[in-house]
Design a protein around this motif. Sequence first.
Motif, PDB file in Angstrom:
ATOM      1  N   VAL A 292       0.841  -1.208   0.000  1.00  0.00           N
ATOM      2  CA  VAL A 292       0.000   0.000   0.000  1.00  0.00           C
ATOM      3  C   VAL A 292       0.872   1.252   0.000  1.00  0.00           C
ATOM      4  N   GLU A 293       1.955   1.221   0.750  1.00  0.00           N
ATOM      5  CA  GLU A 293       2.874   2.357   0.781  1.00  0.00           C
ATOM      6  C   GLU A 293       3.504   2.613  -0.588  1.00  0.00           C
ATOM      7  N   ARG A 294       3.537   1.574  -1.416  1.00  0.00           N
ATOM      8  CA  ARG A 294       4.134   1.714  -2.752  1.00  0.00           C
ATOM      9  C   ARG A 294       3.089   1.813  -3.852  1.00  0.00           C
ATOM     10  N   GLY A 295       1.825   2.074  -3.481  1.00  0.00           N
ATOM     11  CA  GLY A 295       0.824   2.385  -4.492  1.00  0.00           C
ATOM     12  C   GLY A 295      -0.291   1.387  -4.677  1.00  0.00           C
ATOM     13  N   ALA A 296      -0.305   0.293  -3.917  1.00  0.00           N
ATOM     14  CA  ALA A 296      -1.388  -0.683  -4.024  1.00  0.00           C
ATOM     15  C   ALA A 296      -2.673  -0.090  -3.444  1.00  0.00           C
ATOM     16  N   PRO A 297      -3.850  -0.617  -3.815  1.00  0.00           N
ATOM     17  CA  PRO A 297      -5.120  -0.093  -3.286  1.00  0.00           C
ATOM     18  C   PRO A 297      -5.154  -0.126  -1.758  1.00  0.00           C
ATOM     19  N   ALA A 298      -5.696   0.924  -1.152  1.00  0.00           N
ATOM     20  CA  ALA A 298      -5.697   1.048   0.307  1.00  0.00           C
ATOM     21  C   ALA A 298      -6.534  -0.027   0.980  1.00  0.00           C
ATOM     22  N   ASP A 299      -7.546  -0.555   0.260  1.00  0.00           N
ATOM     23  CA  ASP A 299      -8.392  -1.556   0.876  1.00  0.00           C
ATOM     24  C   ASP A 299      -7.687  -2.911   1.027  1.00  0.00           C
ATOM     25  N   LEU A 300      -6.465  -3.024   0.501  1.00  0.00           N
ATOM     26  CA  LEU A 300      -5.712  -4.271   0.622  1.00  0.00           C
ATOM     27  C   LEU A 300      -5.492  -4.631   2.092  1.00  0.00           C
ATOM     28  N   ILE A 301      -5.288  -3.627   2.934  1.00  0.00           N
ATOM     29  CA  ILE A 301      -5.048  -3.884   4.358  1.00  0.00           C
ATOM     30  C   ILE A 301      -6.296  -4.448   5.025  1.00  0.00           C
TER      31      ILE A 301
END
Length: 491
Positions: A292-301
């Motif tokens: 997520v810190e590198r641009g993945a969708p925030a909902d991944l967490i």
Amino acid sequence: MSDALKQTVQEAFNEPGCATNRAKSAEARKKGCAKPLTPGAAAGGCAFDGAMITLQPIVDVAHLVHAPLACGGNSWDNRGSASSGSMLYKTGFTTDLSELDIVMGKGEKKLYAAIREIVEKHAPPAVFVYATCVTSMIGDDIAAVCKAATEAFGTPAIPVDVPGYAGSKNLGCKLAGEMMYRHVIGTIEPERSTECDINIIGDYNLNGELWQIKPLLDRLGIRILGSLAADARYRQVAVMHRARVTMLVCSHALIGLARKMEETWGIPFFEGSFYGISDTSESLRTMCRMLVERGAPADLIDRCEALIAEEEAKARAALAPYRPRVEGRRVLLYTGGHKSWSVVSALQELGIEVVGTSVRKATENDKARVVQIMGDETHMYENMAPKEMYATLKAAKADILMSGARSQFVALKARTPWIDVNQEKHEPYAGYMGMVDLVRAIDRSVNNPVWEDVRRPAPWDDPRPATGLRLATQADPAPGPVNDPKEFEDC
């Protein structure tokens, strides 16, 4: 040892990513982590063996050992690394040098011919050529031969210049990673890239352990772009430079490669483990957070937390029947690397007491985690001789020994159950369901009724007469004749 190889070895020893090296003085770093071995006396655990262990799980590559037959035969396929596709890595290729080849200087010609034959018959995406003690000592230039063969046949021939006498097996793992960094990584661009592409370094898919993790990543939309070398393909190694995050499993061996990839291509890495419920969950959380810190969708967490909650609940439900059967058992763990702490953490989750763990091949970070988990350093061991291991099993009243195959005979002598947790094992123990499999194995071993019989004194050592038997005395009447009918009533 050639000057180029000496320089490569020295660079491997001067590893700023390694906490052990950072703690040394400049003079101590020059001496390296392990004393170079003697040619001819480097059997088992040599640098060549380490390079083979690291790279052989690249399953579609032809692995060619440039050596007399014994080097290839004695080191081949000594791990249970599994493949989901090509089985070419299971074929042993060697130049099989004879004394005449060596004396007459035919080694390089024979190597060139072997590469040509492999390319024509098997058409692999690449041929990895391994130097050994003999061919390195006689001065065969495998790099030059590989360059000429690549130009002539159009198939990359990759020199793995890691002869056995260069040092220990661990050094061989480091140098294998260096060879990939120099000759393979970054040579191919992926057809497509995503914001959830990762590398996994230092996992070898032993008995299919990666396949217990990959479904979890698939559910999260995380793709294993590059692998060194769990069920890996040559192309996966070549495109590792385009991943977003690297997970480092075996930090002691390949932290140098992870660090260089971060410096060269800006790929951050973290150290993790897929042994145990808590460590698997923590590795997934860290991976998703860094993506997520590198641009993945925030909902991944959030999706990761939902997955963890579901999988942990299923695993704990599956473990519930076994907990009363293993809880309170005492285990001596003799393994190394990240397993020195990750397996400890996994066992403690089940109420199993770890009376000691080895820290062979462990980094300072690994040792710090052991201290954090176990509370102090008193139960940490570097290397244990068989006699010391036997005494520790007895003194600690251990219920089970978990180690590699070489220690199983110590356990048998101590009349203690044993479970293989090293590379020779036949069951996968990674991930949530892998933890259930490990507990099943502990239950099968510890609660096997054979141990009650094994520990019972032998009849000739037991001072008590066996039940139903009485020793004859002089007062007893002599037995009747053989044809006495009373001796055969109701036969």
